[in-house]
Design a protein around this motif. Sequence first.
Motif, PDB file in Angstrom:
ATOM      1  N   UNK A   1       0.657  -1.223   0.013  1.00  0.00           N
ATOM      2  CA  UNK A   1       0.110   0.122   0.136  1.00  0.00           C
ATOM      3  C   UNK A   1       0.953   1.283   0.023  1.00  0.00           C
ATOM      4  N   UNK A   2       1.730   1.277   1.008  1.00  0.00           N
ATOM      5  CA  UNK A   2       2.519   2.696   1.137  1.00  0.00           C
ATOM      6  C   UNK A   2       3.553   2.518  -0.148  1.00  0.00           C
ATOM      7  N   UNK A   3       4.185   1.700  -0.553  1.00  0.00           N
ATOM      8  CA  UNK A   3       4.837   1.549  -1.953  1.00  0.00           C
ATOM      9  C   UNK A   3       4.293   2.283  -2.941  1.00  0.00           C
ATOM     10  N   UNK A   4       2.844   1.606  -3.190  1.00  0.00           N
ATOM     11  CA  UNK A   4       2.289   2.271  -4.244  1.00  0.00           C
ATOM     12  C   UNK A   4       1.906   3.713  -4.354  1.00  0.00           C
ATOM     13  N   UNK A   5       1.573   4.147  -2.897  1.00  0.00           N
ATOM     14  CA  UNK A   5       1.507   5.818  -2.809  1.00  0.00           C
ATOM     15  C   UNK A   5       2.686   6.384  -2.989  1.00  0.00           C
ATOM     16  N   UNK A   6       4.091   5.750  -2.538  1.00  0.00           N
ATOM     17  CA  UNK A   6       5.010   6.683  -2.871  1.00  0.00           C
ATOM     18  C   UNK A   6       5.297   6.843  -4.447  1.00  0.00           C
ATOM     19  N   UNK A   7       4.929   5.755  -5.284  1.00  0.00           N
ATOM     20  CA  UNK A   7       5.098   5.786  -6.722  1.00  0.00           C
ATOM     21  C   UNK A   7       4.179   6.882  -7.253  1.00  0.00           C
ATOM     22  N   UNK A   8       2.917   6.957  -7.059  1.00  0.00           N
ATOM     23  CA  UNK A   8       1.797   7.679  -7.201  1.00  0.00           C
ATOM     24  C   UNK A   8       1.991   9.111  -6.732  1.00  0.00           C
ATOM     25  N   UNK A   9       2.528   9.341  -5.640  1.00  0.00           N
ATOM     26  CA  UNK A   9       3.189  10.674  -5.163  1.00  0.00           C
ATOM     27  C   UNK A   9       4.408  11.318  -6.060  1.00  0.00           C
ATOM     28  N   UNK A  10       5.262  10.288  -6.434  1.00  0.00           N
ATOM     29  CA  UNK A  10       6.529  10.631  -7.157  1.00  0.00           C
ATOM     30  C   UNK A  10       6.074  11.154  -8.498  1.00  0.00           C
ATOM     31  N   UNK A  11       5.271  10.368  -8.882  1.00  0.00           N
ATOM     32  CA  UNK A  11       4.629  10.535 -10.399  1.00  0.00           C
ATOM     33  C   UNK A  11       3.614  11.612 -10.470  1.00  0.00           C
ATOM     34  N   UNK A  12       3.133  12.151  -9.498  1.00  0.00           N
ATOM     35  CA  UNK A  12       2.243  13.176  -9.364  1.00  0.00           C
ATOM     36  C   UNK A  12       0.668  12.702  -9.810  1.00  0.00           C
ATOM     37  N   UNK A  13       0.515  11.463  -9.820  1.00  0.00           N
ATOM     38  CA  UNK A  13      -0.773  10.795 -10.467  1.00  0.00           C
ATOM     39  C   UNK A  13      -1.900  11.094  -9.784  1.00  0.00           C
ATOM     40  N   UNK A  14      -1.933  11.012  -8.348  1.00  0.00           N
ATOM     41  CA  UNK A  14      -2.986  11.388  -7.731  1.00  0.00           C
ATOM     42  C   UNK A  14      -2.628  12.187  -6.354  1.00  0.00           C
ATOM     43  N   UNK A  15      -3.752  12.691  -5.892  1.00  0.00           N
ATOM     44  CA  UNK A  15      -3.793  13.522  -4.681  1.00  0.00           C
ATOM     45  C   UNK A  15      -4.549  12.754  -3.571  1.00  0.00           C
TER      46      UNK A  15
END
Length: 86
Positions: free
Chosen positions: A42-56
């Motif tokens: 879960x947190x690894x996916x959030x890290x990827x999404x935050x780094x790619x600025x995909x979601x807030x």
Amino acid sequence: MAMRELIRTIRSHIPFGLKEADMCQGICRGCSKKMLEMLDTEISQWEVDLNNQRVRPTLADLAFVEKLARRTHKVLQRNNLIKGGL
């Protein structure tokens, strides 16, 4: 950003590097291995999404990740793998 801070706190308090042999000894009160895997995913996916600025992340997202971390921490405590609070 709140989600990044939450992830930093989780990573500093949850021992993701535990060996399976250490986790699976004696009486098991909840599966530490599965909980750690679920939280890490879960947190690894959030890290990827935050780094790619995909979601807030929303407040609901923050609450879900925090609840999952607290449940994981509780299972690790019950299985005597960690001490103290989150």
